[in-house]
Design a protein around this motif. Sequence first.
Motif, PDB file in Angstrom:
ATOM      1  N   LEU A  31       0.801  -1.165  -0.048  1.00 61.09           N
ATOM      2  CA  LEU A  31       0.049   0.021   0.100  1.00 61.09           C
ATOM      3  C   LEU A  31       0.868   1.136   0.133  1.00 61.09           C
ATOM      4  N   LEU A  32       2.008   1.049   0.819  1.00 57.62           N
ATOM      5  CA  LEU A  32       2.899   2.351   0.935  1.00 57.62           C
ATOM      6  C   LEU A  32       3.667   2.585  -0.308  1.00 57.62           C
ATOM      7  N   GLU A  33       3.938   1.378  -1.102  1.00 56.55           N
ATOM      8  CA  GLU A  33       4.682   1.753  -2.364  1.00 56.55           C
ATOM      9  C   GLU A  33       3.667   2.219  -3.264  1.00 56.55           C
ATOM     10  N   LYS A  34       2.267   1.794  -3.429  1.00 58.40           N
ATOM     11  CA  LYS A  34       1.245   2.328  -4.293  1.00 58.40           C
ATOM     12  C   LYS A  34       1.108   4.013  -4.217  1.00 58.40           C
ATOM     13  N   VAL A  35       0.621   4.265  -2.823  1.00 62.02           N
ATOM     14  CA  VAL A  35       0.453   5.488  -2.825  1.00 62.02           C
ATOM     15  C   VAL A  35       1.658   6.518  -2.984  1.00 62.02           C
TER      16      VAL A  35
END
Length: 87
Positions: free
Chosen positions: A68-72
């Motif tokens: 999720l961190l990488e995506k956002v």
Amino acid sequence: KRKAGGVSYSPLTMQGSPIDCAFVDLSGTLHIEDEVTPNAVQALKRLQEHCKVVIFVTNTTSESRSALLEKVQSLGLSVSEDCIFSS
């Protein structure tokens, strides 16, 4: 009043008191699939400038916190991993 990008606005308050903490849903609020929602980057910057803590929540169970961190972050959103909570 403050000024940002040529626009005047008042600091974030609720019933006259400063907002110390904000909870923000990730999916559908800051991004939809692989696209950032309109004005999400600017709104998030304003929240982070005026709130002591911004917590990101999601009911997504198919992605890890680091995914999720990488995506956002790839969408240009300034988020730290320790502030992401999922179901």
